[in-house]
Design an enzyme around this catalytic site. Structure first.
Site, PDB file in Angstrom:
ATOM      1  N   ASP A  13       0.825  -1.225   0.000  1.00 50.40           N
ATOM      2  CA  ASP A  13       0.000   0.000   0.000  1.00 50.40           C
ATOM      3  C   ASP A  13       0.851   1.263   0.000  1.00 50.40           C
ATOM      4  O   ASP A  13       0.430   2.297   0.511  1.00 50.40           O
ATOM      5  CB  ASP A  13      -0.949   0.031   1.213  1.00 50.40           C
ATOM      6  CG  ASP A  13      -1.768  -1.234   1.351  1.00 50.40           C
ATOM      7  OD1 ASP A  13      -2.422  -1.609   0.364  1.00 50.40           O
ATOM      8  OD2 ASP A  13      -1.746  -1.844   2.433  1.00 50.40           O
ATOM      9  N   GLY A  15       1.820   3.043  -2.599  1.00 44.61           N
ATOM     10  CA  GLY A  15       1.587   3.928  -3.741  1.00 44.61           C
ATOM     11  C   GLY A  15       2.288   3.449  -4.995  1.00 44.61           C
ATOM     12  O   GLY A  15       2.618   4.245  -5.876  1.00 44.61           O
ATOM     13  N   HIS A  41      -4.078  -1.856  -6.562  1.00 43.90           N
ATOM     14  CA  HIS A  41      -3.463  -0.600  -6.987  1.00 43.90           C
ATOM     15  C   HIS A  41      -4.580   0.360  -7.372  1.00 43.90           C
ATOM     16  O   HIS A  41      -5.534  -0.026  -8.042  1.00 43.90           O
ATOM     17  CB  HIS A  41      -2.567  -0.794  -8.219  1.00 43.90           C
ATOM     18  CG  HIS A  41      -1.318  -1.560  -7.946  1.00 43.90           C
ATOM     19  ND1 HIS A  41      -0.735  -1.634  -6.709  1.00 43.90           N
ATOM     20  CD2 HIS A  41      -0.518  -2.286  -8.773  1.00 43.90           C
ATOM     21  CE1 HIS A  41       0.361  -2.365  -6.788  1.00 43.90           C
ATOM     22  NE2 HIS A  41       0.509  -2.778  -8.025  1.00 43.90           N
ATOM     23  N   THR A  42      -4.444   1.602  -6.966  1.00 42.32           N
ATOM     24  CA  THR A  42      -5.381   2.641  -7.385  1.00 42.32           C
ATOM     25  C   THR A  42      -4.638   3.643  -8.254  1.00 42.32           C
ATOM     26  O   THR A  42      -3.628   4.202  -7.832  1.00 42.32           O
ATOM     27  CB  THR A  42      -5.997   3.364  -6.172  1.00 42.32           C
ATOM     28  OG1 THR A  42      -6.673   2.405  -5.356  1.00 42.32           O
ATOM     29  CG2 THR A  42      -6.989   4.417  -6.622  1.00 42.32           C
ATOM     30  N   ARG A 302     -10.456  -2.615   4.284  1.00 43.32           N
ATOM     31  CA  ARG A 302     -10.107  -2.534   5.706  1.00 43.32           C
ATOM     32  C   ARG A 302      -9.293  -1.281   6.000  1.00 43.32           C
ATOM     33  O   ARG A 302      -8.448  -0.877   5.204  1.00 43.32           O
ATOM     34  CB  ARG A 302      -9.288  -3.760   6.126  1.00 43.32           C
ATOM     35  CG  ARG A 302     -10.083  -5.037   6.216  1.00 43.32           C
ATOM     36  CD  ARG A 302      -9.247  -6.188   6.738  1.00 43.32           C
ATOM     37  NE  ARG A 302      -8.250  -6.626   5.767  1.00 43.32           N
ATOM     38  CZ  ARG A 302      -7.419  -7.642   5.969  1.00 43.32           C
ATOM     39  NH1 ARG A 302      -7.454  -8.296   7.113  1.00 43.32           N
ATOM     40  NH2 ARG A 302      -6.550  -7.992   5.042  1.00 43.32           N
TER      41      ARG A 302
END
Length: 429
Positions: A13, A15, A41-42, A302
């Site tokens: 997480d 990035g 992944h965003t 979460r």
């Protein structure tokens, strides 16, 4: 020009999606080499948000995207993700997407087993996402796996199904569950096979051709080094190796292809699920960082645990994974704090440690030793050059660089792709 291998240098997480997307514009191929659809992944491109958990990040920009043999593939999750992206206008075909034909499959029985084990674990839960990743890797190592190439030979799959189902039936009996419904499983595989097989090929061969042509390859790691099954906070880890060396075995290219190893690191620390976390904050500052950083898992939703930057851990992960330089993300989340802290060591039983011990009880018991620095009131959000950063933010970045014994190559100042400060170009190294 170098190839680039991107890995998470914390607990995931960090990035990676934004950085990989930023690099993918200049790559000729993007390769996933481990993990499954348990790590998300965003990406934010031109104001549009894309959420990926299995497809390589390069797919959004039309770059050749490859799922390597080190990945465990849930074909139904893949189909759902492909259809969702196509609905957002992304083109996905066999010209820009390929799956290793020797990639093992995640089956419904793997998800079943994952859920049964976690439900029975009680207080001993390790925080699995319940998506069948661990059981699928177990079957791979146990030589029971059904692989992508097997979808072309379903009429002769009986011997493999015998071995696989005998194992799972024994496990299911221990949970008082009925045996595997073989006919249903085979029917599910027949239904999904045409979709998967249109992308299947020996990707090592395609990558060899791409590399021979002088193309730039971007290897995209999932999760983070602290979740590595060997080097992470065991047993609170994932089921694969997340270090950079896995790029070789998980893609079919030799270790010399890894190139510049870029470790992605948040300007603070987060973790999802159970396990040790020396710098965790349970106070108002931790809550503030979590809210400002939108710290919720892409896959599970979460809430992530939040803490100060841990230079001990990042120095350790950079050494283990041979990191050439780091990309520091989410520096803007620290804006407005009067004081920022960096963990520089641990105290345990009256001893000082400059590394995280391997034993789980010791990892849980260490106390962080902090160095305090003056914060900054000015905004770093959207900065695209070092000159745009407040002086104290620059000092913070420089101190991190010194403590982790690894240079900062990039600084990310927002989720937008172009809000990135480049100090060292990984592709030109």
């Amino acid at each position: 020009m170098a190839n680039v291998t991107v890995i998470g240098a914390q607990w995931g997480d960090e990035g990676k999606g934004k950085i990989v997307d930023w690099l993918a514009d200049r790559a000729d191929a993007v390769v996933r080499f481990q993990g499954g659809h348990n790590a998300g992944h965003t990406l934010v491109v031109d104001g549009t948000t894309y959420k990926l958990s299995l497809l390589p990040s390069g797919i959004v920009s039309g770059t050749l995207s490859i799922i390597g043999n080190g990945v465990v593939l849930d074909p139904w999750a893949l189909k759902q993700e492909v259809e969702k992206l196509e609905g957002q206008g992304v083109t996905i075909n066999d010209d820009n997407f390929a799956i290793a034909d020797n990639c093992p499959l995640i089956l419904p029985i793997h998800r079943d087993l994952d859920g049964l084990r976690e439900a029975a674990a009680g207080t001993g839960k390790i925080g699995t996402t319940g998506r069948g990743i661990g059981p699928a890797y177990e079957d791979k190592v146990g030589r029971r796996a059904i692989r992508v190439c097997d979808l072309e030979h379903l009429d002769s799959l009986e011997p493999q199904l015998d071995r696989l189902c005998a194992h799972h039936d024994a496990l299911r009996a221990g949970f008082e569950e009925p045996p595997v419904d073989r006919e249903r499983l085979l029917g599910d595989l027949r239904e999904i096979a045409p979709f998967v097989l249109r992308f299947a090929q020996p990707v090592w061969k395609r990558l060899k051709k791409v590399r021979k042509a002088g193309a730039k390859i971007l290897f995209e790691g999932a999760q983070g080094v602290l979740l590595d099954v060997d080097h992470g906070t065991y047993p609170f880890v994932t089921s694969s190796n997340t270090v950079s060396g896995t790029a070789a075995s998980g893609s079919g290219l030799g270790p010399g292809a890894a190139g510049f190893v870029l470790g992605i690191v948040k300007a603070y620390t987060t973790r999802v699920g159970s396990g040790p976390f020396p710098t965790e904050l349970d106070d108002e500052i931790g809550q503030r960082l979590g809210e400002r950083g939108h710290e919720f898992g892409t896959v599970t939703g979460r809430q992530r645990r939040v803490g100060w930057f841990d230079a001990v851990l990042v120095r350790q992960t950079c050494a283990i994974s041979g990191v050439t330089g780091i990309a520091l993300t989410k520096i803007d989340v620290l804006d407005g704090l009067d004081t920022v802290k960096i963990c520089t060591g641990y105290r345990l039983n009256n001893n000082v440690y400059d590394y995280l011990p391997s034993h789980a009880a010791s990892q849980a018991a260490v106390e962080p030793i902090y160095e305090e620095m003056e914060g900054w009131s000015e905004s770093t959000a959207g900065a695209r050059s070092f000159a745009d950063l407040p002086a104290n933010a620059v000092k913070y970045i420089q101190r991190i660089q010194e403590l982790i014994e690894c240079p900062v190559a990039l600084v990310s100042t927002s989720p937008e792709r172009d809000d990135t400060i480049l100090m060292r170009d990984p592709f030109m190294d």
